[in-house]
Design a protein around this motif. Structure first.
Motif, PDB file in Angstrom:
ATOM      1  N   UNK A  17     -13.043   7.094  -8.270  1.00 30.10           N
ATOM      2  CA  UNK A  17     -11.690   6.738  -8.682  1.00 30.10           C
ATOM      3  C   UNK A  17     -11.531   5.246  -8.968  1.00 30.10           C
ATOM      4  N   UNK A  18     -12.380   4.407  -8.383  1.00 26.13           N
ATOM      5  CA  UNK A  18     -12.141   2.964  -8.375  1.00 26.13           C
ATOM      6  C   UNK A  18     -12.147   2.304  -9.748  1.00 26.13           C
ATOM      7  N   UNK A  19     -13.125   2.596 -10.640  1.00 26.28           N
ATOM      8  CA  UNK A  19     -13.173   1.838 -11.903  1.00 26.28           C
ATOM      9  C   UNK A  19     -11.920   2.047 -12.761  1.00 26.28           C
ATOM     10  N   UNK A  20     -11.232   0.961 -13.070  1.00 29.47           N
ATOM     11  CA  UNK A  20     -10.058   0.977 -13.962  1.00 29.47           C
ATOM     12  C   UNK A  20      -8.948   1.904 -13.478  1.00 29.47           C
ATOM     13  N   UNK A  21      -8.839   2.080 -12.159  1.00 26.45           N
ATOM     14  CA  UNK A  21      -7.824   2.974 -11.593  1.00 26.45           C
ATOM     15  C   UNK A  21      -6.417   2.453 -11.920  1.00 26.45           C
ATOM     16  N   UNK A  22      -5.485   3.383 -12.121  1.00 27.85           N
ATOM     17  CA  UNK A  22      -4.108   3.026 -12.459  1.00 27.85           C
ATOM     18  C   UNK A  22      -3.298   2.733 -11.188  1.00 27.85           C
ATOM     19  N   UNK A  23      -3.810   1.854 -10.342  1.00 33.73           N
ATOM     20  CA  UNK A  23      -3.202   1.583  -9.049  1.00 33.73           C
ATOM     21  C   UNK A  23      -1.942   0.732  -9.210  1.00 33.73           C
ATOM     22  N   UNK A  24      -0.883   1.110  -8.517  1.00 33.14           N
ATOM     23  CA  UNK A  24       0.333   0.302  -8.506  1.00 33.14           C
ATOM     24  C   UNK A  24       0.085  -0.992  -7.731  1.00 33.14           C
ATOM     25  N   UNK A  25       0.732  -2.082  -8.115  1.00 29.83           N
ATOM     26  CA  UNK A  25       0.576  -3.329  -7.356  1.00 29.83           C
ATOM     27  C   UNK A  25       1.163  -3.195  -5.962  1.00 29.83           C
ATOM     28  N   UNK A  26       0.570  -3.919  -5.027  1.00 29.48           N
ATOM     29  CA  UNK A  26       1.108  -3.952  -3.663  1.00 29.48           C
ATOM     30  C   UNK A  26       2.481  -4.609  -3.675  1.00 29.48           C
ATOM     31  N   UNK A  27       3.385  -4.079  -2.864  1.00 30.62           N
ATOM     32  CA  UNK A  27       4.742  -4.605  -2.752  1.00 30.62           C
ATOM     33  C   UNK A  27       4.765  -5.655  -1.641  1.00 30.62           C
ATOM     34  N   UNK A  28       5.296  -6.835  -1.947  1.00 30.36           N
ATOM     35  CA  UNK A  28       5.324  -7.919  -0.972  1.00 30.36           C
ATOM     36  C   UNK A  28       6.646  -7.996  -0.212  1.00 30.36           C
ATOM     37  N   UNK A  29       7.606  -7.099  -0.508  1.00 28.85           N
ATOM     38  CA  UNK A  29       8.966  -7.215   0.024  1.00 28.85           C
ATOM     39  C   UNK A  29       9.043  -7.115   1.544  1.00 28.85           C
ATOM     40  N   UNK A  30       8.089  -6.446   2.188  1.00 24.14           N
ATOM     41  CA  UNK A  30       8.175  -6.240   3.634  1.00 24.14           C
ATOM     42  C   UNK A  30       7.693  -7.440   4.434  1.00 24.14           C
ATOM     43  N   UNK A  31       6.979  -8.364   3.816  1.00 27.55           N
ATOM     44  CA  UNK A  31       6.435  -9.508   4.545  1.00 27.55           C
ATOM     45  C   UNK A  31       7.539 -10.287   5.250  1.00 27.55           C
ATOM     46  N   UNK A  32       7.360 -10.518   6.548  1.00 26.04           N
ATOM     47  CA  UNK A  32       8.338 -11.237   7.345  1.00 26.04           C
ATOM     48  C   UNK A  32       9.446 -10.365   7.903  1.00 26.04           C
ATOM     49  N   UNK A  33       9.420  -9.069   7.638  1.00 27.76           N
ATOM     50  CA  UNK A  33      10.498  -8.185   8.080  1.00 27.76           C
ATOM     51  C   UNK A  33      10.138  -7.454   9.373  1.00 27.76           C
ATOM     52  N   UNK A  34      11.182  -7.058  10.076  1.00 29.58           N
ATOM     53  CA  UNK A  34      11.074  -6.214  11.273  1.00 29.58           C
ATOM     54  C   UNK A  34      11.994  -5.020  11.067  1.00 29.58           C
ATOM     55  N   UNK A  35      11.486  -3.809  11.328  1.00 36.21           N
ATOM     56  CA  UNK A  35      12.328  -2.617  11.245  1.00 36.21           C
ATOM     57  C   UNK A  35      12.184  -1.822  12.537  1.00 36.21           C
ATOM     58  N   UNK A  36      13.196  -1.031  12.834  1.00 38.82           N
ATOM     59  CA  UNK A  36      13.133  -0.141  13.986  1.00 38.82           C
ATOM     60  C   UNK A  36      13.197   1.294  13.483  1.00 38.82           C
TER      61      UNK A  36
END
Length: 271
Positions: A17-36
């Motif tokens: 699957x790896x070569x030229x995979x249509x992978x979505x970019x990682x989302x950075x929005x959670x960095x620094x967040x805390x959830x319960x």
């Protein structure tokens, strides 16, 4: 191209699957967040995120740890978080669908069978009246950053995919077809790629997260595999992961991302 009997390991599948995979970019929005996470079953878990790692701590103190994670989103306001954790000598797949629109979440907790369990064989499982797959999964619901109340999570099991025949293009070389048969089973086949010629019918679970957005989980029985994707029929995109043993010796794990462009081939309406 594989012959119809050439089953491969999840590690080999990841390489295909790896070569030229249509992978979505990682989302950075959670960095620094805390959830319960307030589960319907009474669990309470605090989850913290930095750019690469998530940390968790259960309110009862029985579970705590950290792991690298991947966060993605196929629909604004809906985030898929995925990681693996190791506790008490066991490896667990953890996937969280975080729904900020409803302050709700769905958690998918999976575990692979060990070597002895896999050696049992399908015929023995069938005679014993058990499931043919040894892959175990729990699908749990809860509320985000607020106490749990009945009905707080609108994510629910659905039949809305039943009758659909979808095509999934994971890369220029990897193409699959899914046929959703009923509440509990679907059929897949590889049209092009490292598993070309292979097909099977496996156990599955489908939850509606939002309009035309579904959480689809499957558990394979030939090669022990847990798969999980978010399927967005509006945007014709899917994103998720595949979890299994990297090789044939049960020593190492493979947990790799899969994303696709998907399209509807046809729909069967059952009377």
């Amino acid at each position: 191209m594989s012959a119809s009997s050439d089953w491969i390991t999840v590690g080999a599948l990841a390489e295909g699957f790896a070569p030229d995979a249509f992978i979505l970019p990682r989302l950075a929005d959670l960095a620094g967040q805390r959830i319960e996470l307030n589960f319907a079953n009474g669990w309470r878990i605090e989850q913290r995120f930095d750019a690469e790692t998530t940390q968790w701590r259960a309110a009862d103190g029985h579970s705590a740890g950290s792991a690298p994670y991947r966060a993605t989103s196929v629909r604004p306001g809906i985030v898929l978080v995925d990681f693996t954790k190791h506790e008490d000598g066991q490896a667990w797949s953890i996937s969280l669908v975080l729904d900020s629109h409803n302050q709700a979440f769905t958690a998918v907790i999976g575990r692979l069978p060990d070597a002895a369990d896999c050696a049992q064989g399908l015929y023995a499982r069938a005679l014993a009246g058990g499931e043919l797959t040894g892959v175990q999964v729990q699908i749990l619901h809860g509320s985000l950053d607020r106490p749990w109340q009945d009905g707080a999570c609108p994510h629910a099991a659905t039949q809305e995919l039943v009758g659909l025949r979808n095509r999934y293009r994971y890369s220029p070389s990897e193409v699959y077809e899914h046929i959703y048969l009923n509440d509990h089973f679907y059929t897949w086949q590889c049209l092009h790629g490292v598993e070309a010629g292979l097909c099977d019918t496996d156990r599955c679970h489908t939850y509606k997260i939002a309009e035309q957005l579904y959480l689809f989980v499957w558990r394979e029985k030939i090669v022990p595999t847990l798969g999980l994707v978010m399927i967005d029929l509006q945007q014709h995109r899917s994103d998720g992961k595949i979890f299994g043993y990297a090789g044939a010796d049960f020593d190492a794990l493979s947990n790799f991302p899969v994303s696709s462009y998907c399209d509807l081939l046809n729909r069967t309406v059952y009377q």
